[in-house]
Scaffold this active site. Structure first.
Site, PDB file in Angstrom:
ATOM      1  N   MET A 168     -10.928   3.572   5.770  1.00  0.00           N
ATOM      2  CA  MET A 168      -9.752   3.704   5.062  1.00  0.00           C
ATOM      3  C   MET A 168      -9.235   2.473   4.520  1.00  0.00           C
ATOM      4  O   MET A 168      -9.437   1.217   4.884  1.00  0.00           O
ATOM      5  CB  MET A 168      -8.537   4.245   5.949  1.00  0.00           C
ATOM      6  CG  MET A 168      -7.499   5.071   5.379  1.00  0.00           C
ATOM      7  SD  MET A 168      -8.100   6.639   4.401  1.00  0.00           S
ATOM      8  CE  MET A 168      -8.171   7.490   5.575  1.00  0.00           C
TER       9      MET A 168
ATOM     10  N   ASP B 159       0.914  -1.205  -0.083  1.00  0.00           N
ATOM     11  CA  ASP B 159      -0.129   0.161  -0.223  1.00  0.00           C
ATOM     12  C   ASP B 159       0.925   1.041   0.058  1.00  0.00           C
ATOM     13  O   ASP B 159       2.089   1.154   0.345  1.00  0.00           O
ATOM     14  CB  ASP B 159      -0.738  -0.033   1.197  1.00  0.00           C
ATOM     15  CG  ASP B 159      -1.839   1.186   1.207  1.00  0.00           C
ATOM     16  OD1 ASP B 159      -2.330   1.542   0.435  1.00  0.00           O
ATOM     17  OD2 ASP B 159      -1.625   1.862   2.598  1.00  0.00           O
TER      18      ASP B 159
ATOM     19  N   LYS C 288     -11.576   5.997  -3.080  1.00  0.00           N
ATOM     20  CA  LYS C 288     -12.030   7.190  -2.320  1.00  0.00           C
ATOM     21  C   LYS C 288     -13.602   7.344  -2.366  1.00  0.00           C
ATOM     22  O   LYS C 288     -14.200   7.949  -1.676  1.00  0.00           O
ATOM     23  CB  LYS C 288     -11.137   8.577  -2.862  1.00  0.00           C
ATOM     24  CG  LYS C 288      -9.643   8.216  -2.596  1.00  0.00           C
ATOM     25  CD  LYS C 288      -9.502   7.753  -1.221  1.00  0.00           C
ATOM     26  CE  LYS C 288      -8.108   7.548  -0.813  1.00  0.00           C
ATOM     27  NZ  LYS C 288      -7.847   6.693   0.562  1.00  0.00           N
TER      28      LYS C 288
ATOM     29  N   HIS D 128     -15.288   5.244  -0.227  1.00  0.00           N
ATOM     30  CA  HIS D 128     -15.165   5.729   1.199  1.00  0.00           C
ATOM     31  C   HIS D 128     -15.955   6.771   1.378  1.00  0.00           C
ATOM     32  O   HIS D 128     -16.658   6.733   2.620  1.00  0.00           O
ATOM     33  CB  HIS D 128     -13.699   6.392   1.344  1.00  0.00           C
ATOM     34  CG  HIS D 128     -13.055   6.470   2.544  1.00  0.00           C
ATOM     35  ND1 HIS D 128     -11.712   6.279   3.079  1.00  0.00           N
ATOM     36  CD2 HIS D 128     -13.583   7.354   3.447  1.00  0.00           C
ATOM     37  CE1 HIS D 128     -11.756   6.740   4.110  1.00  0.00           C
ATOM     38  NE2 HIS D 128     -12.774   7.620   4.402  1.00  0.00           N
TER      39      HIS D 128
ATOM     40  N   ALA E 137      -0.109   5.074   1.454  1.00  0.00           N
ATOM     41  CA  ALA E 137      -0.158   5.880   2.565  1.00  0.00           C
ATOM     42  C   ALA E 137      -0.328   5.269   3.820  1.00  0.00           C
ATOM     43  O   ALA E 137      -1.045   4.129   3.916  1.00  0.00           O
ATOM     44  CB  ALA E 137      -1.601   7.007   2.439  1.00  0.00           C
TER      45      ALA E 137
ATOM     46  N   ALA F  55     -13.787   9.759   9.872  1.00  0.00           N
ATOM     47  CA  ALA F  55     -12.899   9.628   8.340  1.00  0.00           C
ATOM     48  C   ALA F  55     -11.886   8.325   8.245  1.00  0.00           C
ATOM     49  O   ALA F  55     -11.605   7.864   7.173  1.00  0.00           O
ATOM     50  CB  ALA F  55     -11.963  10.774   8.123  1.00  0.00           C
TER      51      ALA F  55
ATOM     52  N   ASP G 159      -1.599  -1.367   5.908  1.00  0.00           N
ATOM     53  CA  ASP G 159      -2.117  -0.675   7.384  1.00  0.00           C
ATOM     54  C   ASP G 159      -3.557  -0.683   7.606  1.00  0.00           C
ATOM     55  O   ASP G 159      -3.907  -0.134   8.597  1.00  0.00           O
ATOM     56  CB  ASP G 159      -1.381   1.030   7.320  1.00  0.00           C
ATOM     57  CG  ASP G 159      -1.929   1.776   6.519  1.00  0.00           C
ATOM     58  OD1 ASP G 159      -2.674   2.831   6.950  1.00  0.00           O
ATOM     59  OD2 ASP G 159      -1.972   1.742   5.369  1.00  0.00           O
TER      60      ASP G 159
ATOM     61  N   ARG H  59     -10.260  -2.449  -3.033  1.00  0.00           N
ATOM     62  CA  ARG H  59     -10.391  -3.260  -1.745  1.00  0.00           C
ATOM     63  C   ARG H  59     -11.824  -3.446  -1.278  1.00  0.00           C
ATOM     64  O   ARG H  59     -12.662  -2.460  -1.492  1.00  0.00           O
ATOM     65  CB  ARG H  59      -9.574  -2.723  -0.630  1.00  0.00           C
ATOM     66  CG  ARG H  59      -8.043  -2.818  -1.337  1.00  0.00           C
ATOM     67  CD  ARG H  59      -7.270  -2.003  -0.465  1.00  0.00           C
ATOM     68  NE  ARG H  59      -5.791  -1.613  -0.954  1.00  0.00           N
ATOM     69  CZ  ARG H  59      -5.025  -0.526  -0.896  1.00  0.00           C
ATOM     70  NH1 ARG H  59      -5.522   0.565  -0.053  1.00  0.00           N
ATOM     71  NH2 ARG H  59      -3.846  -0.444  -1.162  1.00  0.00           N
TER      72      ARG H  59
END
Length: 280
Positions: free
Chosen positions: A56, A19, A60, A63, A21, A52, A194, A168
């Site tokens: 994650m 990944d 986006k 999201h 970020a 928020a 992460d 994902r």
């Protein structure tokens, strides 16, 4: 059946898919999180950093859709606009989010400590390096050259909006990396992430899945803030880190470590298991 170490490769691990970020860059995965807060605020909707962070790892747009399904956000939207949110509203927030994210992503492009060294270590062992992100391609096009200048340059990159099948926790982005890198055996590959959807992505792809508890979304702090918490509030630090580890383990991670700096020891363990015939 024993896994045979290819004679032309020094490692039986053929590829590692990272990944971005919270994994390779942006300790705490702050760039996307804060921008979601800011984008919703422009519509008069207040969301917290914790809210928020919840979805994650997803693309986006998805999201944003998940955030709009949050009960408190849904109630705020009804109060502000007098109606439930729609697909058009998702698009409107996404269109507001994108330029804000593009503008700010460079400020969070610094490598996580140990990332450059780990990539160098993997390459020395003949391991191919793929990557994927929930960031759209427009954002990755800004982030990639900045990260490359700092030593972060995977062999391949898939952005969150590049595949028609979606992102994902589906396996699509991870497997697209293997196709591009011409890696023949998914069981000899490792996914590092992460987020819980990213860990699930690795499992769904049939790879070894490694979760990062300290450096990314689950803790959500800069390196300086993490170090300060550890020194000044050690109990709080350990409590938060234990919760982050549990969430990644519950998502199915084969291994949970603090950051990418700890990955070489995991790769060596996986190498030994592959040579014994183990599979993810």
């Amino acid at each position: 059946m024993t896994f045979v170490k290819p004679p032309h490769l020094p490692s039986p691990v053929l590829a590692v898919i990272f990944d971005w970020a919270g994994t390779l860059v942006d300790h705490g995965s702050l760039a996307p999180t804060q921008i979601f807060v800011d984008a919703f605020q422009t519509f008069g909707i207040r969301i917290t950093l914790d809210q928020a962070r919840g979805p994650m790892g997803l693309s986006k747009r998805l999201h944003i859709q998940q955030l709009l399904n949050d009960p408190s956000v849904r109630a705020q939207w009804q109060q502000v606009f007098g109606r439930p949110s729609t697909e058009a509203d998702i698009d409107a927030i996404y269109q507001r989010f994108m330029p804000m994210q593009i503008e700010k992503v460079g400020a969070y492009s610094q490598p996580i400590p140990g990332a450059v060294e780990t990539l160098t270590w993997l390459r020395a062992r003949g391991v191919k390096i793929g990557s994927c992100s929930g960031y759209p391609k427009q954002v990755m096009d800004v982030l990639r050259p900045l990260a490359q200048q700092a030593g972060i340059a995977p062999d391949h990159v898939i952005a969150g909006d590049e595949l028609p099948a979606g992102g994902r926790p589906g396996a699509y982005m991870a497997l697209a990396n293997l196709l591009a890198l011409q890696v023949p055996n998914v069981r000899a590959c490792v996914k590092v992430d992460d987020t819980t959807p990213g860990v699930e992505e690795g499992r769904n792809a049939g790879m070894w899945s490694v979760g990062l508890a300290l450096s990314g979304n689950e803790m959500g702090y800069t390196l300086a803030d993490v170090q300060a918490m550890k020194a000044e509030q050690p109990t709080e630090y350990e409590t938060r880190l234990a919760k982050a580890r549990r969430r990644l383990q519950d998502a199915g991670a084969h291994y949970v470590i603090d950051s990418v700096a700890d990955l070489p020891a995991v790769i060596e363990n996986i190498e030994a298991r592959l040579l014994k015939g183990d599979a993810p």
